[in-house]
Design an enzyme around this catalytic site. Structure first.
Site, PDB file in Angstrom:
ATOM      1  N   CYS A  20     137.031  42.041 126.178  1.00 15.18           N
ATOM      2  CA  CYS A  20     138.388  41.494 125.297  1.00 15.18           C
ATOM      3  C   CYS A  20     138.067  42.041 123.918  1.00 15.18           C
ATOM      4  CB  CYS A  20     138.726  40.186 125.586  1.00 15.18           C
ATOM      5  SG  CYS A  20     137.150  38.931 125.004  1.00 15.18           S
ATOM      6  N   ASN A  23     134.770  38.797 122.712  1.00 14.57           N
ATOM      7  CA  ASN A  23     133.844  38.407 123.755  1.00 14.57           C
ATOM      8  C   ASN A  23     133.556  36.944 123.710  1.00 14.57           C
ATOM      9  OD1 ASN A  23     130.568  39.300 125.085  1.00 14.57           O
ATOM     10  ND2 ASN A  23     132.196  38.704 126.301  1.00 14.57           N
ATOM     11  N   CYS A  25     136.390  34.370 124.331  1.00 12.72           N
ATOM     12  CA  CYS A  25     137.323  33.633 124.882  1.00 12.72           C
ATOM     13  C   CYS A  25     137.609  34.246 125.998  1.00 12.72           C
ATOM     14  CB  CYS A  25     138.598  33.461 124.076  1.00 12.72           C
ATOM     15  SG  CYS A  25     138.392  32.874 122.519  1.00 12.72           S
ATOM     16  N   ARG A  26     138.384  35.359 126.238  1.00 12.18           N
ATOM     17  CA  ARG A  26     138.857  35.722 127.552  1.00 12.18           C
ATOM     18  C   ARG A  26     138.033  36.334 128.511  1.00 12.18           C
ATOM     19  NH1 ARG A  26     143.477  39.382 124.916  1.00 12.18           N
ATOM     20  NH2 ARG A  26     141.682  39.435 123.336  1.00 12.18           N
ATOM     21  N   SER A  27     136.914  37.447 127.885  1.00 11.88           N
ATOM     22  CA  SER A  27     136.151  37.947 128.876  1.00 11.88           C
ATOM     23  C   SER A  27     135.003  37.321 129.337  1.00 11.88           C
ATOM     24  CB  SER A  27     135.755  39.635 128.202  1.00 11.88           C
ATOM     25  OG  SER A  27     134.838  39.361 127.280  1.00 11.88           O
ATOM     26  N   ASP A 137     145.722  36.691 123.882  1.00 16.98           N
ATOM     27  CA  ASP A 137     144.490  36.038 123.235  1.00 16.98           C
ATOM     28  C   ASP A 137     144.823  34.722 122.835  1.00 16.98           C
ATOM     29  OD1 ASP A 137     142.751  35.509 121.359  1.00 16.98           O
ATOM     30  OD2 ASP A 137     142.977  37.470 120.446  1.00 16.98           O
TER      31      ASP A 137
HETATM   32  P1  4NP Z   1     138.722  37.062 122.738  1.00 20.19           P
HETATM   33  O1  4NP Z   1     139.502  36.174 121.656  1.00 20.19           O
HETATM   34  O2  4NP Z   1     139.062  38.557 122.369  1.00 20.19           O
HETATM   35  O3  4NP Z   1     139.443  36.443 124.006  1.00 20.19           O
HETATM   36  O4  4NP Z   1     137.223  36.573 122.655  1.00 20.19           O
HETATM   37  C1  4NP Z   1     139.191  36.352 120.324  1.00 20.19           C
HETATM   38  C2  4NP Z   1     138.088  35.759 119.605  1.00 20.19           C
HETATM   39  C3  4NP Z   1     137.921  36.195 118.249  1.00 20.19           C
HETATM   40  C4  4NP Z   1     138.700  36.753 117.505  1.00 20.19           C
HETATM   41  C5  4NP Z   1     139.951  37.276 118.226  1.00 20.19           C
HETATM   42  C6  4NP Z   1     140.206  37.150 119.506  1.00 20.19           C
HETATM   43  N1  4NP Z   1     138.706  37.160 116.370  1.00 20.19           N
HETATM   44  O5  4NP Z   1     139.574  37.616 115.689  1.00 20.19           O
HETATM   45  O6  4NP Z   1     137.636  36.634 115.700  1.00 20.19           O
END
Ligand code: 4NP
Length: 177
Positions: A20, A23, A25-27, A137
């Site tokens: 993702c 790294n 939340c989703r992955s 996201d």
């Molecule tokens: P992820 O979510 O891609 O599912 O881990 C996010 C975590 C952090 C951010 C964006 C999406 N950020 O902008 O910091």
């Protein structure tokens, strides 16, 4: 084939990297859910599972506390995981590289070495019945976003496990057509 070579080949055929943006939340959720499902299917020793982010903002940090809490309610432990960024060597190490959304996929396609012969695609394409192709996201949204991530990831993990497990049994690990 020598035994370790054979073991390596098998491990590589069943190596899965979830990707993702951050790294956190989703992955990592996909990593924990898929690892748990693989273990329940008796395939823990045969499938290498990992996750990474296309960005580097959160490298070394644990998953988002909301992701940890919502996953824990369903019995998945995200606490040992730490964020890392995708590296070129991942294309050599992982047979299946699965992006959470189209932007992640585009970033991975730009990094992909020409010699990469593994599968690079969207995770949810393994579960067409879901009717969506991206895991949204949840980072800037409400808590229901984390439940939605878990719902999508659980279903897609089951379908992916069927596919990868079938490949392990038959030696055929092609991507869905
Ligand atoms: P992820 O979510 O891609 O599912 O881990 C996010 C975590 C952090 C951010 C964006 C999406 N950020 O902008 O910091």
């Amino acid at each position: 084939m020598e035994r370790t070579q054979e073991a390596n080949r098998r491990a590589r055929d069943a190596s899965v990297l979830f990707v993702c943006l951050g790294n956190i939340c989703r992955s990592p959720t996909a990593e924990a859910v898929f690892r748990e499902r693989a273990a329940r299917a008796g395939l823990a020793q045969r499938i290498v599972v990992d996750s990474a982010g296309t960005g580097d903002w959160h490298v070394g940090r644990p998953p988002d506390r909301r992701a940890i809490a919502h996953a824990a309610k369903r019995g998945y432990d995200l606490t040992p995981l730490r964020a890392r960024q995708v590296a070129p060597g991942d294309f050599d190490r992982f047979r299946w590289i699965l992006a959470m959304d189209e932007a992640n996929l585009r970033d991975l396609q730009a990094l992909r070495p020409r010699a990469h012969h593994g599968h690079l695609g969207l995770f949810l394409d393994f579960a067409p019945s879901l009717g969506v192709r991206e895991v949204p996201d949840p980072y800037y949204g409400g808590l229901d976003g984390f439940e939605r991530v878990l719902d999508l990831v659980e279903e897609a993990s089951e379908r992916l496990l069927e596919h990868v497990g079938r490949g392990l049994r038959t030696g055929d690990a092609r991507a869905p057509s």
